[in-house]
Scaffold this motif. Structure first.
Motif, short mmCIF file in Angstrom:
data_model
loop_
_atom_site.label_atom_id
_atom_site.label_comp_id
_atom_site.label_asym_id
_atom_site.label_seq_id
_atom_site.Cartn_x
_atom_site.Cartn_y
_atom_site.Cartn_z
N SER A 1 -28.31 5.14 18.27
CA SER A 1 -27.10 5.17 19.10
C SER A 1 -26.23 3.94 18.86
O SER A 1 -25.02 3.97 19.08
N THR A 2 -26.84 2.85 18.36
CA THR A 2 -26.07 1.63 18.12
C THR A 2 -25.15 1.75 16.91
O THR A 2 -24.24 0.93 16.74
N VAL A 3 -25.38 2.75 16.04
CA VAL A 3 -24.54 2.90 14.85
C VAL A 3 -23.76 4.22 14.89
O VAL A 3 -23.22 4.66 13.87
N LEU A 4 -23.68 4.84 16.06
CA LEU A 4 -22.90 6.06 16.21
C LEU A 4 -21.43 5.70 16.37
O LEU A 4 -21.07 4.89 17.22
N ARG A 5 -20.58 6.30 15.55
CA ARG A 5 -19.14 6.06 15.59
C ARG A 5 -18.39 7.38 15.61
O ARG A 5 -18.88 8.39 15.11
N ARG A 6 -17.19 7.35 16.16
CA ARG A 6 -16.32 8.53 16.18
C ARG A 6 -15.10 8.23 15.32
O ARG A 6 -14.44 7.20 15.51
N ASP A 7 -14.79 9.13 14.39
CA ASP A 7 -13.66 8.85 13.50
C ASP A 7 -12.36 9.40 14.08
O ASP A 7 -12.32 9.98 15.17
N GLU A 8 -11.27 9.22 13.34
CA GLU A 8 -9.95 9.62 13.83
C GLU A 8 -9.81 11.14 13.96
O GLU A 8 -8.91 11.62 14.65
N ALA A 9 -10.67 11.89 13.30
CA ALA A 9 -10.65 13.35 13.40
C ALA A 9 -11.49 13.86 14.56
O ALA A 9 -11.53 15.06 14.82
N GLY A 10 -12.18 12.94 15.26
CA GLY A 10 -13.03 13.33 16.38
C GLY A 10 -14.46 13.63 15.99
O GLY A 10 -15.26 14.02 16.84
N ASP A 11 -14.80 13.48 14.70
CA ASP A 11 -16.17 13.71 14.24
C ASP A 11 -17.03 12.49 14.52
O ASP A 11 -16.55 11.35 14.52
N TYR A 12 -18.33 12.75 14.70
CA TYR A 12 -19.28 11.67 14.96
C TYR A 12 -20.12 11.40 13.72
O TYR A 12 -20.58 12.33 13.05
N TRP A 13 -20.33 10.11 13.45
CA TRP A 13 -21.05 9.67 12.26
C TRP A 13 -22.06 8.59 12.62
O TRP A 13 -21.82 7.79 13.52
N LEU A 14 -23.17 8.58 11.89
CA LEU A 14 -24.08 7.44 11.90
C LEU A 14 -23.68 6.56 10.71
O LEU A 14 -23.70 7.02 9.56
N ILE A 15 -23.30 5.33 11.00
CA ILE A 15 -22.80 4.44 9.96
C ILE A 15 -23.66 3.18 9.93
O ILE A 15 -23.63 2.36 10.85
N THR A 16 -24.46 3.05 8.88
CA THR A 16 -25.28 1.86 8.67
C THR A 16 -24.74 1.12 7.45
O THR A 16 -23.92 1.65 6.70
N PRO A 17 -25.19 -0.11 7.22
CA PRO A 17 -24.73 -0.83 6.03
C PRO A 17 -25.05 -0.12 4.72
O PRO A 17 -24.36 -0.33 3.72
N ALA A 18 -26.08 0.75 4.72
CA ALA A 18 -26.50 1.39 3.47
C ALA A 18 -26.06 2.84 3.37
O ALA A 18 -25.79 3.33 2.26
N GLU A 19 -25.97 3.57 4.50
CA GLU A 19 -25.72 5.01 4.46
C GLU A 19 -24.78 5.45 5.57
O GLU A 19 -24.72 4.82 6.63
N VAL A 20 -24.08 6.56 5.31
CA VAL A 20 -23.14 7.13 6.26
C VAL A 20 -23.37 8.64 6.31
O VAL A 20 -23.37 9.31 5.27
N GLY A 21 -23.60 9.19 7.50
CA GLY A 21 -23.84 10.62 7.62
C GLY A 21 -23.21 11.18 8.88
O GLY A 21 -23.19 10.52 9.93
N ARG A 22 -22.69 12.41 8.79
CA ARG A 22 -22.04 13.05 9.93
C ARG A 22 -23.06 13.88 10.72
O ARG A 22 -23.94 14.52 10.14
N ILE A 23 -22.94 13.86 12.05
CA ILE A 23 -23.82 14.65 12.90
C ILE A 23 -22.99 15.52 13.84
O ILE A 23 -21.80 15.27 14.04
N LYS A 24 -23.62 16.53 14.40
CA LYS A 24 -22.94 17.45 15.31
C LYS A 24 -23.17 17.02 16.75
O LYS A 24 -24.30 16.74 17.15
#
Length: 204
Positions: free
Chosen positions: A76-99
């Motif tokens: 939950s500490t690396v969960l971000r919401r982008d400008e399109a409203g999608d949610y992503w897990l963003i770590t220094p090494a990897e980036v992945g979208r979740i529902k």
């Protein structure tokens, strides 16, 4: 945003998440990264992860609930919401979208301090994050036009949202009062010197 010592460096704690090479995007995933975010050198784009958060704030991976609360709290500490409203897990090494079915978190507890103009309200989420209700972290209370039912939400850092549990909403209502807001009489609560409407009064 600086690296938090308690944030994961990659998505590898999730079983079944294969490592990716930097900037690699799977054929069945998004061709771009999070809208409004720039991928950093060395970050791998993992595409769509087999992960979702249901409307009750329960996290699932490969269709099964994630039972370890500490793992949910970690990601939950690396969960971000982008400008399109999608949610992503963003770590220094990897980036992945979740529902996310509704809001990723639930606000489950209210605490108060002070009174009147000095009142401060704080909400605790289901991952034990404490958020002070203020101008940067407002309450938004949408009203269903058909049912008239309120749908109260806490807006957190980065536009990430927490749905306010019904019992907590009733506690907010108990603290509320009528005020003029944007030229109309509204019912709401004050926190950190800001008035947050909880709905219009009937007949106004």
């Amino acid at each position: 945003m600086g690296k938090n010592a308690h944030e994961p460096n990659s998505l590898s704690p999730l079983p079944g998440t294969p490592p990716r090479t930097p900037a690699e995007a799977p054929a069945d995933g998004p061709a771009r990264g999070p809208k409004g975010f720039r991928l950093k050198p060395g970050q791998a784009l993992c595409g769509d992860l087999d992960m979702r958060i249901d409307r009750n704030g329960v996290w699932y991976h490969h269709g099964s609930p994630i039972g370890r609360k500490e793992l949910v709290r970690l990601f939950s500490t690396v969960l971000r919401r982008d400008e399109a409203g999608d949610y992503w897990l963003i770590t220094p090494a990897e980036v992945g979208r979740i529902k996310v079915e509704d809001a990723p978190f639930m606000a489950v507890e209210l605490t108060t301090s002070g009174a009147g103009a000095d009142q401060i309200l704080r909400l605790r989420t289901n991952v034990d994050k404490i958020v002070t209700i203020d101008a940067d972290h407002p309450i938004r209370c949408d009203i269903d036009p058909e049912t008239g039912e309120p749908s109260p939400t806490l807006v957190m850092d980065g536009g990430v949202e927490a749905r306010i549990a019904r019992a907590v909403y009733y506690e907010l209502v108990a603290l509320g009062a009528e005020e003029k807001h944007d030229g109309e009489t509204s019912f709401g609560v004050r926190s950190s010197g800001v008035f947050f409407p909880l709905g219009k009064l009937d007949g106004n």
